[in-house]
Structure formats: C-alpha cells, structure tokens
Design a protein around this motif. Structure first.
Motif, PDB file in Angstrom:
ATOM      1  N   ARG A  50      -4.125  14.271  -6.832  1.00 33.08           N
ATOM      2  CA  ARG A  50      -5.317  13.603  -6.311  1.00 33.08           C
ATOM      3  C   ARG A  50      -5.083  12.110  -6.126  1.00 33.08           C
ATOM      4  NH1 ARG A  50      -9.965  15.426 -10.382  1.00 33.08           N
ATOM      5  NH2 ARG A  50      -8.259  14.948 -11.808  1.00 33.08           N
ATOM      6  N   GLU A  51      -4.413  11.524  -7.097  1.00 33.82           N
ATOM      7  CA  GLU A  51      -4.118  10.098  -6.975  1.00 33.82           C
ATOM      8  C   GLU A  51      -3.225   9.823  -5.768  1.00 33.82           C
ATOM      9  OE1 GLU A  51      -3.844  11.916  -9.653  1.00 33.82           O
ATOM     10  OE2 GLU A  51      -4.558  10.890 -11.479  1.00 33.82           O
ATOM     11  N   GLY A  52      -2.244  10.709  -5.564  1.00 35.63           N
ATOM     12  CA  GLY A  52      -1.343  10.541  -4.431  1.00 35.63           C
ATOM     13  C   GLY A  52      -2.051  10.677  -3.101  1.00 35.63           C
ATOM     14  N   ILE A  53      -2.945  11.662  -2.997  1.00 35.80           N
ATOM     15  CA  ILE A  53      -3.698  11.851  -1.755  1.00 35.80           C
ATOM     16  C   ILE A  53      -4.513  10.608  -1.434  1.00 35.80           C
ATOM     17  CG2 ILE A  53      -5.602  13.144  -0.695  1.00 35.80           C
ATOM     18  CD1 ILE A  53      -4.525  15.628  -2.151  1.00 35.80           C
ATOM     19  N   ALA A  54      -5.176  10.052  -2.451  1.00 40.94           N
ATOM     20  CA  ALA A  54      -5.973   8.835  -2.238  1.00 40.94           C
ATOM     21  C   ALA A  54      -5.088   7.671  -1.781  1.00 40.94           C
ATOM     22  CB  ALA A  54      -6.715   8.464  -3.522  1.00 40.94           C
ATOM     23  N   GLY A  55      -3.933   7.536  -2.419  1.00 43.36           N
ATOM     24  CA  GLY A  55      -3.028   6.450  -2.059  1.00 43.36           C
ATOM     25  C   GLY A  55      -2.487   6.576  -0.647  1.00 43.36           C
ATOM     26  N   TRP A  56      -2.091   7.779  -0.256  1.00 40.47           N
ATOM     27  CA  TRP A  56      -1.536   7.978   1.092  1.00 40.47           C
ATOM     28  C   TRP A  56      -2.614   7.837   2.161  1.00 40.47           C
ATOM     29  CZ3 TRP A  56       3.287   7.503   2.248  1.00 40.47           C
ATOM     30  CH2 TRP A  56       4.262   7.768   1.292  1.00 40.47           C
ATOM     31  N   ALA A  57      -3.833   8.293   1.854  1.00 43.86           N
ATOM     32  CA  ALA A  57      -4.926   8.143   2.821  1.00 43.86           C
ATOM     33  C   ALA A  57      -5.211   6.673   3.078  1.00 43.86           C
ATOM     34  CB  ALA A  57      -6.181   8.844   2.303  1.00 43.86           C
ATOM     35  N   TYR A  58      -5.196   5.876   2.014  1.00 42.87           N
ATOM     36  CA  TYR A  58      -5.445   4.442   2.194  1.00 42.87           C
ATOM     37  C   TYR A  58      -4.311   3.788   2.967  1.00 42.87           C
ATOM     38  CZ  TYR A  58      -6.368  -0.449   1.372  1.00 42.87           C
ATOM     39  OH  TYR A  58      -6.608  -1.784   1.571  1.00 42.87           O
ATOM     40  N   ALA A  59      -3.074   4.090   2.611  1.00 39.05           N
ATOM     41  CA  ALA A  59      -1.928   3.465   3.282  1.00 39.05           C
ATOM     42  C   ALA A  59      -1.929   3.785   4.774  1.00 39.05           C
ATOM     43  CB  ALA A  59      -0.623   3.929   2.633  1.00 39.05           C
ATOM     44  N   GLY A  60      -2.222   5.038   5.128  1.00 39.07           N
ATOM     45  CA  GLY A  60      -2.255   5.409   6.541  1.00 39.07           C
ATOM     46  C   GLY A  60      -3.368   4.701   7.294  1.00 39.07           C
ATOM     47  N   THR A  61      -4.543   4.631   6.678  1.00 35.92           N
ATOM     48  CA  THR A  61      -5.675   3.946   7.316  1.00 35.92           C
ATOM     49  C   THR A  61      -5.397   2.463   7.478  1.00 35.92           C
ATOM     50  OG1 THR A  61      -7.180   5.552   6.303  1.00 35.92           O
ATOM     51  CG2 THR A  61      -8.164   3.566   7.214  1.00 35.92           C
ATOM     52  N   SER A 105       0.836  -1.207   0.000  1.00 36.42           N
ATOM     53  CA  SER A 105       0.000   0.000   0.000  1.00 36.42           C
ATOM     54  C   SER A 105       0.870   1.257   0.000  1.00 36.42           C
ATOM     55  CB  SER A 105      -0.944   0.002   1.205  1.00 36.42           C
ATOM     56  OG  SER A 105      -0.241   0.163   2.423  1.00 36.42           O
ATOM     57  N   LEU A 106       2.013   1.194   0.679  1.00 32.39           N
ATOM     58  CA  LEU A 106       2.943   2.326   0.677  1.00 32.39           C
ATOM     59  C   LEU A 106       3.547   2.517  -0.712  1.00 32.39           C
ATOM     60  CD1 LEU A 106       4.350   4.460   2.407  1.00 32.39           C
ATOM     61  CD2 LEU A 106       6.084   2.759   2.995  1.00 32.39           C
ATOM     62  N   MET A 107       3.937   1.417  -1.350  1.00 35.33           N
ATOM     63  CA  MET A 107       4.446   1.520  -2.718  1.00 35.33           C
ATOM     64  C   MET A 107       3.372   2.061  -3.649  1.00 35.33           C
ATOM     65  SD  MET A 107       6.857   1.213  -4.920  1.00 35.33           S
ATOM     66  CE  MET A 107       8.178   0.146  -4.314  1.00 35.33           C
ATOM     67  N   THR A 108       2.130   1.627  -3.447  1.00 36.68           N
ATOM     68  CA  THR A 108       1.023   2.140  -4.263  1.00 36.68           C
ATOM     69  C   THR A 108       0.885   3.643  -4.108  1.00 36.68           C
ATOM     70  OG1 THR A 108      -0.190   0.046  -4.089  1.00 36.68           O
ATOM     71  CG2 THR A 108      -1.459   1.993  -4.672  1.00 36.68           C
ATOM     72  N   ALA A 109       0.988   4.132  -2.864  1.00 35.65           N
ATOM     73  CA  ALA A 109       0.880   5.573  -2.624  1.00 35.65           C
ATOM     74  C   ALA A 109       1.980   6.332  -3.374  1.00 35.65           C
ATOM     75  CB  ALA A 109       0.954   5.850  -1.126  1.00 35.65           C
ATOM     76  N   LEU A 110       3.188   5.808  -3.360  1.00 35.17           N
ATOM     77  CA  LEU A 110       4.295   6.460  -4.055  1.00 35.17           C
ATOM     78  C   LEU A 110       4.076   6.454  -5.570  1.00 35.17           C
ATOM     79  CD1 LEU A 110       7.204   4.942  -1.951  1.00 35.17           C
ATOM     80  CD2 LEU A 110       6.572   7.357  -2.029  1.00 35.17           C
ATOM     81  N   LEU A 111       3.623   5.325  -6.094  1.00 32.27           N
ATOM     82  CA  LEU A 111       3.403   5.227  -7.536  1.00 32.27           C
ATOM     83  C   LEU A 111       2.256   6.121  -7.987  1.00 32.27           C
ATOM     84  CD1 LEU A 111       3.816   1.362  -7.948  1.00 32.27           C
ATOM     85  CD2 LEU A 111       5.497   3.139  -8.475  1.00 32.27           C
ATOM     86  N   LEU A 112       1.196   6.188  -7.184  1.00 32.06           N
ATOM     87  CA  LEU A 112       0.073   7.059  -7.528  1.00 32.06           C
ATOM     88  C   LEU A 112       0.461   8.533  -7.426  1.00 32.06           C
ATOM     89  CD1 LEU A 112      -2.967   5.245  -5.866  1.00 32.06           C
ATOM     90  CD2 LEU A 112      -2.477   5.446  -8.311  1.00 32.06           C
ATOM     91  N   SER A 113       1.349   8.857  -6.500  1.00 27.80           N
ATOM     92  CA  SER A 113       1.811  10.239  -6.369  1.00 27.80           C
ATOM     93  C   SER A 113       2.527  10.697  -7.631  1.00 27.80           C
ATOM     94  CB  SER A 113       2.744  10.373  -5.158  1.00 27.80           C
ATOM     95  OG  SER A 113       2.045  10.137  -3.959  1.00 27.80           O
TER      96      SER A 113
END
Length: 300
Positions: free
Chosen positions: A236-247, A223-231
């Motif tokens: 907007r994609e990055g915000i969604a990815g980081w919000a999911y990884a943190g949750t 999920s952390l790698m996903t957040a980085l890749l979406l960023s």
C-alpha cells in the motif's frame, strides 16, 4: 568536545544567513553547512528525535547550498545552459517540446481550471512529501530510516553538485527569454497568484532561491526515491508513492517547471544512488562508528 560540536552546529545556522552581508566565500559556507549533521550526532545520543533532527539539518544544508550559485547571478549567467535541454526535448517530443504539447492539449479547459489547480497543489505538496514519507519510515523502523535517509540525502547532495557545476534554465525561463518557438506558460505562478493572493510573492521569494536549478529534476528524483523506499515498507505504501511520483512527473512538465530530459536525469540519479548503495554503505558505517566514538567521549 561538546563545545566544539555546539560551535559547529551554531555555525551551520549562522554562517549561511550572514554570508551575503559578511561576504563569506561559498566554500566556507558549504563547510559550515556540512558540519551541522555530524555536530548534532556528537552532541546527543541517538534517538528517533535526533535522527529526525539530522535529516532536518541535511535539508537545511541542501536548501541553502543550492542557492549559493545564485548569490552571484552574473557569474552564474555566464555559465548558464539553455539550449541543450530544448534540443533533447524536441527530439523526445517528435519535433515539439512536450511542455507545449501538453499545455496546448489542455488549453481548452481555460486558465485557472481544476486541472491547473490540482497539479499546482501536487507540485507544492512536494515540499512535504519526501519528508513525510521518511517520518513514516522512522516511526516504523529506525534502522530502515537510517538507510532510507542516507539514500535520499545522496539524491539531494549529488543534485546540488550538478546544479553548481552545470546551471541549467527551466522551460518557463527559456520561454520568457525568447529561447523557445512557442510560449511555455508557468502555470503554477498563475495559480499561485490566484490561490495565495498577497502572500504569493513572499512564498515565491522564500521557495524560489535559485531559478537555474533545473537539471536534474530533484522534484522528480526525490519523489521517485520516495516511491522506492515506501515500496520496501509495504504494498500500500508503494502504491501511494508511485501514484504520487507519476502524477508529479506529469505536473512538472505540464506546468512548465521541467523538461522531460530533466525528469530522465532525475531518474538516472536515483538509479545511480540505489546501485551505488552497496559501495557507499561501508563508508557510511565507518563514518557512523567514528561519530559514535566521539559521541561517547563527549557524553561521558
């Protein structure tokens, strides 16, 4: 050449499924699984669909390979580590496990509350989140997908190697076996039994193939790698990815699925993969060129 590639692709599916009945060694099973993605690359010219198929084969390889150490539970148990993550997390938690602290803090909400259900669904959604993000990247930019999928695959593959080398028990298992001072509930199972009813045992058996694959947390790492890749795709994609990884990170500790140190190890794995990309890229491109030559020969 096409026949050899087709045979290798078939073996990637058949060998893992019959390994127990035919007593196929783990090394042979691993080799058969690893042959799947390059075999598909040789069989078919590159398209978005083939790229998606190679990622699917990679995840098939991970899913089956991470279960291999548990084919012989007694042997795996003889190498099982239980104590070190407990000791580390007690230090991180100021003398008490963070799992216990979080579960005690929210105990007043009662069992089966909305928080438990929400966080359990966040956990279950992980089975789709990284792959959904990669599908989005593939639709937007095929070349970016190749780099993204390579980094995600490295996270899963390196994590799988660590699972085999150092099998480590998760907090819920350690608690059930009496290794923790206080009870750590496995809240996801409690919610799963209520949400899924009679279907839950089947789902649990399918998805829980190796209970000692806890260190590092690939849930959090992917999920952390996903957040980085979406960023890299946009804000907007990055915000969604980081919000999911943190949750998800909070959920994994609260639900009793992982220790905090598992998450830290997952984050360290992601950092290693990202920093190692510049060294891995020339090798990956050389392998890609070799497969492209074989693909041209096979499809002439």
């Amino acid at each position: 050449m096409k026949g050899a590639a087709a045979a290798a692709l078939a073996a990637a599916f058949v060998v893992p499924l019959v390994r127990k009945r035919k007593r196929i060694p783990a090394a042979v099973t691993t080799a058969a699984l690893a042959a799947g993605p390059p075999a598909l690359a040789v069989l078919s010219p590159r398209t978005r669909l083939r790229d998606a198929g190679m990622h699917a084969l990679q995840m098939w390889m991970f899913t089956l390979a991470h279960e291999l150490p548990y084919d012989d539970p007694e042997r795996a148990a003889s190498r099982l580590r239980v104590g070190y993550p407990i000791r580390v997390d007690r230090v991180l938690g100021g003398g008490e496990l963070p799992n216990v602290r979080l579960q005690r803090a929210l105990a007043g909400l009662g069992r089966g509350n909305l928080v438990d259900r929400f966080l359990s669904w966040v956990h279950w959604s992980w089975f789709f989140e990284p792959h959904g993000a990669l599908t989005y990247i593939l639709a937007r930019d095929q070349e970016q997908f190749a780099r993204s999928a390579r980094q995600m695959a490295a996270v899963y593959d390196i994590g799988c190697v660590v699972y085999a080398a150092v099998p480590t028990a998760p907090p819920w298992w350690a608690s059930e076996e009496g290794h923790t001072d206080a009870e750590i509930r496995r809240i996801m199972v409690e919610v799963g039994e209520e949400e899924w009813g009679k279907a839950w045992p089947v789902l649990y058996d399918v998805l829980g193939g190796n209970p000692w694959a806890a260190m590092p947390s690939l849930h959090f790492a992917s999920s952390l790698m996903t957040a980085l890749l979406l960023s890299e795709m946009g804000l907007r994609e990055g915000i969604a990815g980081w919000a999911y990884a943190g949750t998800l990170g909070f959920a994994l500790v609260y639900l009793g699925e992982h220790y905090v140190v598992d998450l830290l190890a997952g984050a360290a794995l992601v950092i290693a993969v990202r920093r190692g990309e510049r060294y891995a890229e020339p090798v990956a491109k050389a392998v890609s060129r070799a497969l492209q030559r074989l693909e041209r020969i096979a499809n002439e």
